[in-house]
Design an enzyme around this catalytic site. Structure first.
Site, PDB file in Angstrom:
ATOM      1  N   ARG A  89       0.849  -1.188   0.000  1.00 15.17           N
ATOM      2  CA  ARG A  89       0.000   0.000   0.000  1.00 15.17           C
ATOM      3  C   ARG A  89       0.892   1.249   0.000  1.00 15.17           C
ATOM      4  NH1 ARG A  89      -3.842   2.733   4.701  1.00 15.17           N
ATOM      5  NH2 ARG A  89      -4.783   4.269   3.299  1.00 15.17           N
ATOM      6  N   HIS A  90       0.437   2.294  -0.658  1.00 19.40           N
ATOM      7  CA  HIS A  90       1.183   3.546  -0.684  1.00 19.40           C
ATOM      8  C   HIS A  90       1.468   4.049   0.735  1.00 19.40           C
ATOM      9  CE1 HIS A  90      -2.436   5.699   0.543  1.00 19.40           C
ATOM     10  NE2 HIS A  90      -3.100   5.002  -0.361  1.00 19.40           N
ATOM     11  N   GLY A  91       2.413   4.967   0.851  1.00 18.01           N
ATOM     12  CA  GLY A  91       2.762   5.531   2.144  1.00 18.01           C
ATOM     13  C   GLY A  91       1.779   6.601   2.600  1.00 18.01           C
TER      14      GLY A  91
END
Length: 482
Positions: A89-91
């Site tokens: 998942r993106h940050g």
């Protein structure tokens, strides 16, 4: 079905004492890092759902963000990792424009009431709080999010040095959602690898790093946008989130509305559950993005936080997980794609060929990970989450903040075991969730023979076809000939 490895509990069912210890460690570490302390935020942090910081799930990172803690259940010895497939998942990101506008609406309500003149404590602090969020931010990756990715890259490279070796660097495969926060996350991950290989040297542009640039593939990373049955039956269906809407007007939320109304000195009928939730999330955004204790945190206590966490989990449950079968079945193409990579690696090793893609990194969303984990049978409670069983679900497995915080990751590691006694034992698989070994959903074993794992998921691998799952029945429309 034969499986190997030690038995271990699912992370979602950690003993309460362990949860308390982690929360205390998280609180202590966060206070020591901030220099000023933010005890309220520390107490609320376990309840931020999908807005949770990654380090609140792995508290040791608050002390050393690049510390690599090797799970003792990871295979070692004669079994060598030959391929890693990671779904990331993106940050940490900014709020979306929709969230920012709701916050602007809430702040406008406070300013209209003039609480700065006749209020004190929390109300006065909020009157002075500066709304620094703007529409252009709209869910974009923040610098802290880039840092999340760089540090994750450093830890994974240290954990699997053979897979992330320099000679394998040019064979990295990176796939990403088209959303900027995912594209930027993939670039930041590559920067972290550059830092691993070239300590002290500033990373160049991604195009000059010597590996293929990330490829956008929304059919894999945003499969939910390409599943007409999901879009029609869930995404665009007003009744699909019945339990979410019912909980918003239930007694638990009404209690919070009354409390917040008194705290902010505004009429209760000027507030609603959506405004309350955005206020709660502003506490989390200020903490995650700036590392500061927002006055919005002081509006809520732990009991409030548990209710607001449940509201968020209800939405994730009914829209992305077990609420409807299409939520998870829409991810079958992604699941099958992972096993195609693993199959190819097994075939190449059997032919004594080098594995062509030793590391595959895929960057998506919480909405990418949750359906896939649900498809695989993880974090499923005996009873569904509803608007009416909040108290009964106090010890539920399905807690989105523990499963898919910012930078969450699901990793498949394929091992080749040189001294295997039988061909079946030669290839084995482990899964990691957020850098901890994830026991198998059906057996709680920590490692599986590869063919056994494929056999267990045979129905999904062979019968879960996107066209069959996602296409809506066609209605025959006839017209009279003129």
């Amino acid at each position: 079905m034969m499986l190997s490895g030690a038995r271990s509990r699912l992370p979602a069912s950690v003993a309460p004492a362990a949860v308390l210890a982690a929360a205390l460690l998280s609180s202590f570490a966060r206070c020591s890092l901030s220099g000023r302390g933010d005890p309220v935020a520390s107490v609320l942090s376990p309840y931020f759902g999908t807005k949770t910081r990654y380090e609140d799930v792995n508290p040791w990172l608050l002390v050393d963000p690049v510390a690599q803690q090797r799970d003792p259940k990871l295979l070692a010895g004669t079994c060598t990792p030959v391929q890693l497939v990671a779904l990331i998942r993106h940050g940490t990101r900014y709020p979306t424009t929709k969230q920012i506008r709701k916050l602007r609406q809430l702040q406008g309500l406070l300013q209209t009431r003039g609480i700065g003149d006749r209020g004190s404590g929390v109300a006065a602090a909020l009157a002075e709080w500066s709304l620094w969020y703007d529409d252009w931010m709209d869910g974009q990756l923040v610098e802290k999010g880039r840092q999340d990715m760089r540090q994750l890259a450093l830890r994974l490279a240290a954990l699997f040095p053979d897979l992330f070796s320099r000679e394998n660097y040019g064979r990295l495969q990176l796939i990403t959602s088209s959303k900027h926060r995912c594209v930027d996350s993939s670039a930041a991950f590559l920067q972290g690898l550059w830092q691993h290989y070239h300590p002290g040297l500033p990373p160049p542009d991604v195009s000059d790093m010597g590996c293929d640039p990330p490829r956008i593939n929304d059919k894999l990373m945003r499969f939910f946008d390409h599943c007409e049955k999901f879009l029609t039956d869930v995404e665009r269906n007003d009744s699909a989130l019945y339990h979410v809407e019912a909980f918003k007007t239930g007694p638990e939320m009404q209690k919070i509305l009354n409390k917040v109304s008194a705290t902010l000195q505004v009429p209760v009928n000027s507030l609603n559950a959506d405004l309350i939730q955005v206020a709660f999330f502003t506490c989390s955004f200020d903490l995650a993005i700036k590392g500061v204790h927002s006055p919005w945190c002081d509006v809520f206590d732990v009991d409030d936080a548990k209710v607001l966490e449940y509201l968020n989990d209800l939405k994730q449950y009914w829209k992305r997980s077990y609420g409807y079968s299409i939520n998870s079945r829409s991810s079958c193409t992604l699941f099958q794609d992972i096993f195609l990579h693993l199959d190819k690696a097994v075939e190449q090793k059997q032919r004594s060929q080098p594995v062509s893609s030793p590391v595959i990194l895929q960057f998506g969303h919480a909405e990418t990970l949750l359906p896939l984990l649900s498809l695989m049978g993880y974090f499923k409670d005996k009873e569904p989450l509803t608007a009416y069983n909040f108290k009964e679900q106090d010890h539920r497995k399905f807690r989105s903040g523990r499963i898919v915080p910012y930078a969450s990751n699901l990793i498949f590691v394929l091992y080749h075991c040189e001294n295997a006694k039988t061909p079946q034992e030669e290839f084995q698989v482990q899964m990691l969730l957020n850098e901890k070994v994830l026991p198998l959903a059906h057996s709680q074993e920590t490692v599986a023979f590869y063919e056994d794992l494929k056999s267990y998921y045979k129905e999904i691998l062979q019968n879960c076809q996107t066209s069959k799952e996602c296409d809506l029945p066609k209605v025959n429309v006839t017209s009279d000939e003129l």
